[in-house]
Write an enzyme that holds these catalytic residues in place. Structure first.
Site, PDB file in Angstrom:
ATOM      1  N   LEU A  45      31.480   6.659  10.994  1.00 22.21           N
ATOM      2  CA  LEU A  45      31.655   5.480  10.160  1.00 22.21           C
ATOM      3  C   LEU A  45      32.245   6.006   8.856  1.00 22.21           C
ATOM      4  O   LEU A  45      31.679   6.905   8.237  1.00 22.21           O
ATOM      5  CB  LEU A  45      30.310   4.786   9.923  1.00 22.21           C
ATOM      6  CG  LEU A  45      30.319   3.392   9.333  1.00 22.21           C
ATOM      7  CD1 LEU A  45      31.150   2.422  10.160  1.00 22.21           C
ATOM      8  CD2 LEU A  45      28.893   2.867   9.218  1.00 22.21           C
ATOM      9  N   ASP A  46      33.409   5.490   8.465  1.00 22.28           N
ATOM     10  CA  ASP A  46      34.100   5.990   7.279  1.00 22.28           C
ATOM     11  C   ASP A  46      33.191   6.020   6.062  1.00 22.28           C
ATOM     12  O   ASP A  46      32.260   5.221   5.949  1.00 22.28           O
ATOM     13  CB  ASP A  46      35.309   5.118   6.954  1.00 22.28           C
ATOM     14  CG  ASP A  46      36.364   5.168   8.039  1.00 22.28           C
ATOM     15  OD1 ASP A  46      36.464   6.207   8.714  1.00 22.28           O
ATOM     16  OD2 ASP A  46      37.079   4.175   8.192  1.00 22.28           O
ATOM     17  N   ARG A  47      33.493   6.907   5.146  1.00 19.39           N
ATOM     18  CA  ARG A  47      32.704   7.053   3.920  1.00 19.39           C
ATOM     19  C   ARG A  47      32.626   5.746   3.142  1.00 19.39           C
ATOM     20  O   ARG A  47      31.597   5.421   2.566  1.00 19.39           O
ATOM     21  CB  ARG A  47      33.301   8.156   3.051  1.00 19.39           C
ATOM     22  CG  ARG A  47      32.423   8.531   1.872  1.00 19.39           C
ATOM     23  CD  ARG A  47      33.001   9.686   1.147  1.00 19.39           C
ATOM     24  NE  ARG A  47      33.958   9.170   0.169  1.00 19.39           N
ATOM     25  CZ  ARG A  47      34.484   9.876  -0.796  1.00 19.39           C
ATOM     26  NH1 ARG A  47      34.197  11.147  -0.908  1.00 19.39           N
ATOM     27  NH2 ARG A  47      35.305   9.349  -1.641  1.00 19.39           N
ATOM     28  N   SER A  49      32.680   2.763   4.379  1.00 15.59           N
ATOM     29  CA  SER A  49      32.103   1.708   5.197  1.00 15.59           C
ATOM     30  C   SER A  49      30.589   1.874   5.196  1.00 15.59           C
ATOM     31  O   SER A  49      30.071   2.939   4.912  1.00 15.59           O
ATOM     32  CB  SER A  49      32.641   1.771   6.626  1.00 15.59           C
ATOM     33  OG  SER A  49      34.042   1.583   6.627  1.00 15.59           O
TER      34      SER A  49
END
Length: 187
Positions: A45-47, A49
């Site tokens: 999960l992107d930073r 997000s």
């Protein structure tokens, strides 16, 4: 029995236990929140997000969750800049063609702003002259920054992205930075 951890990843936290970036300015990682040796994230999960991250102590289960061929549904709440029209929503539902090829069709619907959502730190930028809207998007693939790229493609830049479910696992009332054990088959 395999164990699963459900974690509500806060904004700005890396989806890994160590930061291989700059030693001068280390970024927060999972190790600041989870002290459970032997568990590893199943997917990323992107930073920038937030939301559900599933961790497991079983490599086969980790691969099954993360493998796009499994088509495990992932559900996101997405705050976008602008007001989606029928054409934009239909394009997302059919799938759009990004630089790395066409996306699979997605389940997409416009929703009311969630009333039980935690505040984000730092807050999402707010502009009086530009409206925003909320979408619920369910994907069955997991490309790098896919939701953000899809919404931008139809003229709706993502302001906030929160994953609420992966397959049978749900975020439910888990607060940011909190985690709990769950069964391999779901809550």
């Amino acid at each position: 029995m395999n164990k699963v951890i459900l974690f509500n990843k806060p904004f700005g936290v890396l989806s890994q236990f160590t930061d291989k970036g700059s030693a001068d300015s280390p970024r927060p990682t999972l190790s600041a929140f989870i002290d459970a040796p032997g568990f590893y994230p199943a997917g990323r999960l992107d930073r920038d997000s937030e939301g559900l991250l599933v961790l497991t102590d079983n490599g086969a289960l980790q691969a099954r969750i993360a493998n796009p061929r499994q088509k495990m549904p992932k559900t996101y709440l997405v705050q976008v800049e602008g007001r989606p029209d029928a054409d934009a929503l239909e394009a997302l539902r059919r799938g759009v063609t990004l630089k790395d090829g066409p996306t699979r069709p997605a389940d997409v619907r416009q929703i009311d702003a969630p009333d039980d959502l935690w505040p984000r730190d730092p807050p999402v930028r707010f502009r009086k002259s530009v409206p925003d809207a909320w979408l619920e998007i369910v994907l069955r693939e997991g490309r790098n920054r896919q939701v953000r790229r899809m919404t931008a493609h139809v003229g709706l830049p993502t302001l906030r992205l929160i994953r609420t479910a992966i397959g049978p696992w749900r975020l439910n009332q888990l607060r940011p930075g909190a985690w709990r054990f769950a069964a391999e088959s779901g809550p």
